[in-house]
Design a protein around this motif. Structure first.
Motif, PDB file in Angstrom:
ATOM      1  N   LEU A 233       0.907  -0.942   0.117  1.00  0.00           N
ATOM      2  CA  LEU A 233      -0.132  -0.586   0.121  1.00  0.00           C
ATOM      3  C   LEU A 233       1.295   1.530   0.007  1.00  0.00           C
ATOM      4  N   LYS A 234       2.026   1.274   0.938  1.00  0.00           N
ATOM      5  CA  LYS A 234       3.193   2.614   0.291  1.00  0.00           C
ATOM      6  C   LYS A 234       3.374   2.904  -1.007  1.00  0.00           C
ATOM      7  N   GLU A 237       1.428   4.000  -2.908  1.00  0.00           N
ATOM      8  CA  GLU A 237       0.967   5.354  -2.622  1.00  0.00           C
ATOM      9  C   GLU A 237       2.272   6.037  -3.066  1.00  0.00           C
ATOM     10  N   LYS A 238       3.407   5.893  -2.974  1.00  0.00           N
ATOM     11  CA  LYS A 238       4.367   6.313  -3.334  1.00  0.00           C
ATOM     12  C   LYS A 238       4.185   6.883  -5.216  1.00  0.00           C
ATOM     13  N   HIS A 241      -0.750   9.201  -8.006  1.00  0.00           N
ATOM     14  CA  HIS A 241      -0.663  10.535  -7.321  1.00  0.00           C
ATOM     15  C   HIS A 241      -2.118  10.099  -6.420  1.00  0.00           C
ATOM     16  N   HIS A 304      -8.220   0.139   1.685  1.00  0.00           N
ATOM     17  CA  HIS A 304      -7.026   1.581   2.625  1.00  0.00           C
ATOM     18  C   HIS A 304      -7.690   2.094   1.191  1.00  0.00           C
ATOM     19  N   PHE A 305      -7.800   2.614   0.158  1.00  0.00           N
ATOM     20  CA  PHE A 305      -7.961   3.352  -0.810  1.00  0.00           C
ATOM     21  C   PHE A 305      -9.356   4.048  -1.027  1.00  0.00           C
ATOM     22  N   SER A 308      -9.188   6.608   1.294  1.00  0.00           N
ATOM     23  CA  SER A 308      -7.915   8.202   0.695  1.00  0.00           C
ATOM     24  C   SER A 308      -8.798   8.464   0.245  1.00  0.00           C
ATOM     25  N   ARG A 312      -8.991  11.994   0.219  1.00  0.00           N
ATOM     26  CA  ARG A 312      -8.944  13.431  -0.719  1.00  0.00           C
ATOM     27  C   ARG A 312     -10.809  14.922  -0.962  1.00  0.00           C
TER      28      ARG A 312
END
Length: 430
Positions: A233-234, A237-238, A241, A304-305, A308, A312
């Motif tokens: 997941l990280k 995210e990296k 965008h 998770h997303f 987010s 956002r």
């Protein structure tokens, strides 16, 4: 700041209650004080991307112009409304005369399901890192994608709730995925997936388990321990965008519009690659719960997303403005449907009159398409044709325009336009 404001107010009061010939000095002090307050506020706002009022959740944006992002990479995931997004991206390419990284030779995907390599892009060796848009199916490989796309490229993708996604995949890939082919229906498959999902067939069975995880470049059969999941997941995210959510498609388009600084018409769409309601299999409550376990990697990815995504929106648009803009999008979409479509809605494959616009048919699905009105002027006709153009036809069409010296991709369908008409498209604004 408060003391200065208080002094200004006292000075203003004195200025109002004195004779005109004795107020000049006091009014001058008042004007200077207001100027200092204004400058202080300006620099405070300049150093903030946004300010949120906790009581009203209203976002105050600094009045600074933005510029449309034209270097964009869209990771096209499977069964996530991504064909509709691809159509949006292709129309954007034509509107701004951009270059798109298209599949080489007779390929219709960028090497999928192989892990992406830069050489899968047509004329990569000649064009290099000068493509604006990439959006055809590929299995994500960041180091190779970066060889094709500019350093300032904006990366985004889209996810869907794995429960309806798996049912959709089952119908669409019924004839090609071994695990689906040998089971009677989706509920039977989910009752005991390991009876049908053989490890030795994992390459052919990618659509049968954690397909979104696979599309992002990871092992869809990995052991779902929490440490591994969080690391992935990280990593996503990296690399990305923005991650959109297909279950809230209109809201996703508004967020995309704001993030890329695009116009409303840039994200207007007709739903593509959808299927008829009579091909949908009803999942039992038990099957729905089993998907969360069988596709646990996709489930964690989605949860998770999805969180987010809404965070956002609250941080950048706000729910009040979002609702207003979603309504505008739907009104504009309705206008275009009334302008373009003879049936005002999508129709089954047997009812599509112009077979050049017949979507690719797969499995047990009846993929819908559109019939255009016959009384459209040439300019409106071209706009409407692009709105309804299926993925394979649009890919082939852009390929013939961008690489005219190359052999046309063979789709086994009637050509959309002859060569002279395709050349005319280059000089005709959308």
């Amino acid at each position: 700041m408060k003391d200065c404001l208080q002094q200004c107010l006292e000075t203003l009061h004195a200025c109002r209650n004195c004779a005109a010939n004795s107020c000049q000095r006091q009014c001058l002090i008042f004007s200077l004080c207001l100027g200092l307050i204004f400058l202080s506020g300006f620099f405070h706002m300049k150093n903030k991307k946004y300010i949120i009022s906790k009581s009203s959740k209203v976002l105050l944006m600094p009045s600074m112009p933005c510029h449309a992002k034209t270097n964009v990479m869209f990771l096209k995931t499977h069964k996530t409304a991504s064909s509709t997004v691809l159509n949006i991206m292709f129309r954007f390419v034509e509107r701004y005369n951009l270059t798109v990284a298209l599949p080489a030779d007779q390929l219709v995907h960028l090497g999928y399901p192989k892990t992406f390599l830069a050489r899968f892009v047509e004329e990569f060796q000649a064009i290099g890192q000068n493509y604006n848009i990439m959006c055809n199916h590929l299995r994500f490989n960041p180091s190779e994608v970066q060889k094709v796309m500019a350093e300032n490229t904006f990366y985004f993708s889209i996810l869907r709730n794995p429960i309806p996604l798996l049912e959709s995949s089952y119908i669409y890939y019924k004839d090609t995925v071994p695990a689906f082919r040998i089971s009677e229906n989706v509920n039977e498959y989910l009752a005991s997936p390991l009876e049908y999902y053989y490890p030795e067939n994992y390459k052919q069975n990618i659509y049968a388990r954690n397909i979104m995880w696979f599309d992002f470049g990871y092992d869809n059969n990995a052991v779902p321990n929490e440490r591994y999941i969080q690391a992935v997941l990280k990593d996503i995210e990296k690399n990305f965008h923005l991650i959109l959510i297909a279950d809230y498609f209109d809201e996703s388009m508004i967020l995309l519009k704001h993030t890329l600084c695009w116009d409303l018409d840039d994200v207007i769409y007709f739903k593509l690659n959808s299927r008829s309601q009579d091909t949908i299999q009803t999942l039992t409550p038990e099957s729905k719960e089993r998907i969360k376990t069988w596709c646990s990697l996709d489930w964690k990815l989605y949860l998770h997303f999805n969180q987010s995504f809404w965070s956002r929106i609250e941080e950048t648009i706000g729910l009040t403005l979002l609702e207003k803009e979603v309504n505008h999008l739907r009104m504009r979409q309705k206008e275009l449907m009334e302008t373009c479509l003879s049936d005002q809605e999508a129709v089954g494959k047997d009812y599509i009159k112009d077979k050049a616009f017949l979507p690719f048919q797969s499995g047990s699905a009846n993929i819908l398409g559109y019939n255009l009105r016959e009384d459209l002027d040439n300019r409106t006709l071209r706009i409407c044709q692009k709105m309804v153009m299926p993925e394979l036809q649009y890919t082939s069409y852009l390929y013939s325009l961008q690489h005219p010296h190359k052999k046309r991709k063979r789709l086994g369908l009637p050509s959309l336009w002859n060569s002279s008409q395709e050349k005319m498209q280059l000089s005709t604004p959308n």
